[in-house]
Write a protein that holds these residues in place. Structure first.
Motif: not given
Lengths: 355, 259
Positions: A295-298, A233-244, B101-103
């Motif tokens: 959209n929080d994948h959790r 879930s967390w990885d997917l959340n972060a990936m939604s901001a883009g790959e970089e 929070l993603m940070g």
């Protein structure tokens, strides 16, 4: 700024989290209630009380129930209801994860060619009687399952050549879908009457083949895969901001992508191998969820699964009972129920995040 | 928080056989604001991405306090470096709080702790965007979005903040606000900041040091007064410019014409 303003943002977050948890619980209860209702619905007119007595009689010696009621409830309705729930969960979860991992709201097991792959495998087994493994009844299921996996392997392989670009992957999926459709059309064109009928039924999908022996295997498999996917879930959340940004947050984007796609492919392939092509649920469940809780994948992953279960169970119950004793293929009903509901949500909501 | 020294040594990067960075070496002192300047294609953004391991250089090493950055696990590394992209787009709906929070991703497992929530709300307050907490990201303006991307990087609690053209899409008020936040951060938290910059006048006002890139190489390094002179600007940008001093004695560049 004063101290109570610090409190504010935390409070806002706590409230939002509580709402999402509550929403998940409500969905859970809704699925359970719908299942209870669905048990008492069907061609054979059994009252709700009688159906409960049958289920109860399995666990404790209450009172005598008729064998007819026992067969209808335990052998026909219950496995079918469970199958609807787990299929709905699988498609909803897979849709949510696929859309997340590919950052694209149009992706679903259907658009990535997985369904077409499975259908092609099934059609080959039905028309040509050729299977990759096994014989007899399971030849179709096994063929469908492996063709689905094969599709994802090919699609991912093609995207690797171009440096795993997400766009290439989606387009390759769509292209493979067309290729498989062509193969299916060819098989339909050349097949005999009986086979043609069977292929057409498989393509429309349905839960009428549900049996205890399949349901028993699928329940733990779907549960296990869903839990595995939720860990991302967390990885997917972060990936939604883009790959970089994801990389800078310490995420191995390629590994997460290939793992999530593999798991979702196994998840969808294992249910559609039994049910045939059931479209729309995988696409629409995540969207319904996002409109309601964000959209929080959790929360999105479990809720999307539960929405999928609700949609499919409601559709299947409707298709069993609307013109009983005849059935309408469930795919037709999912679209009839799901599309207006989805459009209503789209229009009612003002936010335009899908642009 | 103890600030770190960042050393880039002989960094070379290229793709499809085309070199975009050629043997870059530089040192970034603790608590410095460093601007990378140079014309389009000079490799400013690429250098930022190579430092943050988003791109993998063909040759060369980045050291953090003398230790090789490549040896760190990606999680540990992301606790050291925060990255703010040039612009952020979110395909799906997230609230501002969720984005910041993603940070915390490098620091948390599956459960969010009270501490994570505190850090996020403290960061939002620091940036003056606390009232946006429950707003959806896509409803915000470009300047607000940029602040939120910065807040996310801050929530990582990094020692070095990397910013890729942080002001390029902003109006003048937001430009100044964003730069003031960088300045305040570097002062209060004793971290360093490395920015790719197009606007030479902002770079002049807000940087401790300027790294001028030309033809994939470091052309000159130094404080703004010694670097931002007409001669260098003509050589690097191919533009004749007049450099005057502002009220604080910092160089102010007025481009006149291309040469």
């Amino acid at each position: 700024m004063s101290e109570d303003e610090v409190f504010d943002a935390e409070e806002v977050y706590a409230r939002a989290s509580w709402k999402k948890t509550l929403f998940t619980l409500v969905l859970f209860v809704a699925v359970a209630l719908l299942a209870v209702f669905a048990i008492s619905m069907g061609a054979a007119s059994l009252g709700m009380g009688e159906c409960f007595r049958v289920v109860l009689a399995e666990f404790m010696p209450v009172e005598e129930v008729s064998t007819f009621a026992q067969v209808v409830v335990l052998q026909l309705r219950l496995p079918r209801i469970l199958m609807a729930i787990i299929t709905g969960i699988s498609l909803g979860v897979a849709g949510a994860v696929m859309q997340g991992v590919l950052r694209n709201p149009l992706v679903s097991p259907y658009t990535l060619g997985l369904s077409s792959g499975a259908a092609c495998g099934a059609a080959i087994a039905i028309v040509l009687g050729v299977g990759l493994l096994g014989t007899g009844r399971y030849i179709i299921v096994i063929n469908a399952f492996f063709f689905s996996l094969l599709t994802m392997a090919v699609v991912y392989g093609i995207s690797r050549i171009k440096g795993t670009s997400v766009e290439t992957l989606i387009l390759a999926g769509v292209a493979m879908g067309y290729l498989f459709s062509a193969v299916i059309s060819l098989l339909k064109y050349t097949s005999g009457h009986e086979e043609l009928r069977e292929v057409v039924f498989w393509l429309m999908g349905g839960l009428y083949t549900a049996r205890w022996e399949n349901v028993i295997i699928l329940i733990p498999a779907v549960f296990f895969l869903t839990v595995l996917l939720m860990r991302y879930s967390w990885d997917l959340n972060a990936m939604s901001a883009g790959e970089e940004v994801a990389v800078s947050l310490g995420i191995n984007v390629n590994r997460v992508r290939v793992t999530c796609l593999t798991l979702t492919t196994i998840l969808t392939a294992s249910v559609i191998a039994f049910t045939g092509v059931i479209g729309f649920i995988g696409l629409v469940s995540p969207h319904v969820c996002r409109l309601l809780i964000g959209n929080d994948h959790r929360y999105l992953i479990p809720c999307s699964g539960l929405i999928g279960a609700l949609l499919l169970l409601a559709s299947d119950t409707a298709c069993r009972t609307m013109i009983s004793p005849t059935e309408i293929p469930v795919g037709i009903v999912t679209s009839f129920i799901g599309v207006p509901f989805f459009l209503y949500l789209l229009v009612r909501r003002k936010r335009r995040w899908w642009q | 928080m103890v600030a770190v020294k960042l050393t880039v040594s002989d960094l070379t990067f290229g793709y499809d056989g085309k070199t975009t960075l050629d043997g870059i070496s530089l040192e970034i002192e603790k608590g410095d604001i460093v601007s990378l300047v140079g014309p389009n294609g000079a490799g400013k953004s690429t250098l930022i991405k190579c430092i943050d391991r988003i791109l993998k250089p063909q040759r060369g090493t980045v050291y953090i306090d003398g230790k090789e950055a490549a040896q760190l696990s990606s999680k540990d590394f992301s606790k050291m470096m925060g990255y703010v992209p040039q612009s952020t787009t979110e395909v799906f709906p997230y609230t501002v709080f969720d984005i910041v929070l993603m940070g915390r991703r490098p620091h948390i497992g599956w459960r969010v702790t009270g501490n994570d929530v505190k850090i996020v709300s403290r960061t939002l307050r620091f940036m003056g965007i606390e009232e946006f907490a429950s707003r959806y990201f896509d409803e915000l303006s470009g300047g607000e979005k940029q602040k939120i991307a910065m807040a996310r990087a801050l929530a990582q609690e990094p020692e070095v903040l990397l910013l890729d053209e942080p002001t390029s899409n902003l109006d003048i008020k937001h430009q100044l606000e964003v730069m003031n936040i960088v300045k305040k951060l570097v002062c209060e938290r004793n971290i360093s900041a490395v920015m790719a910059m197009h606007d030479l006048n902002l770079a002049s006002r807000f940087s401790d040091r300027i790294v001028m890139l030309k033809d994939k190489k470091v052309f000159k390094v130094g404080d703004p007064r010694s670097i931002l002179i007409s001669e260098n600007i003509e050589l690097v940008y191919g533009v004749r410019a007049e450099v005057i001093k502002d009220s604080k004695g910092m160089p102010y560049i007025m481009p006149i014409e291309p040469v």
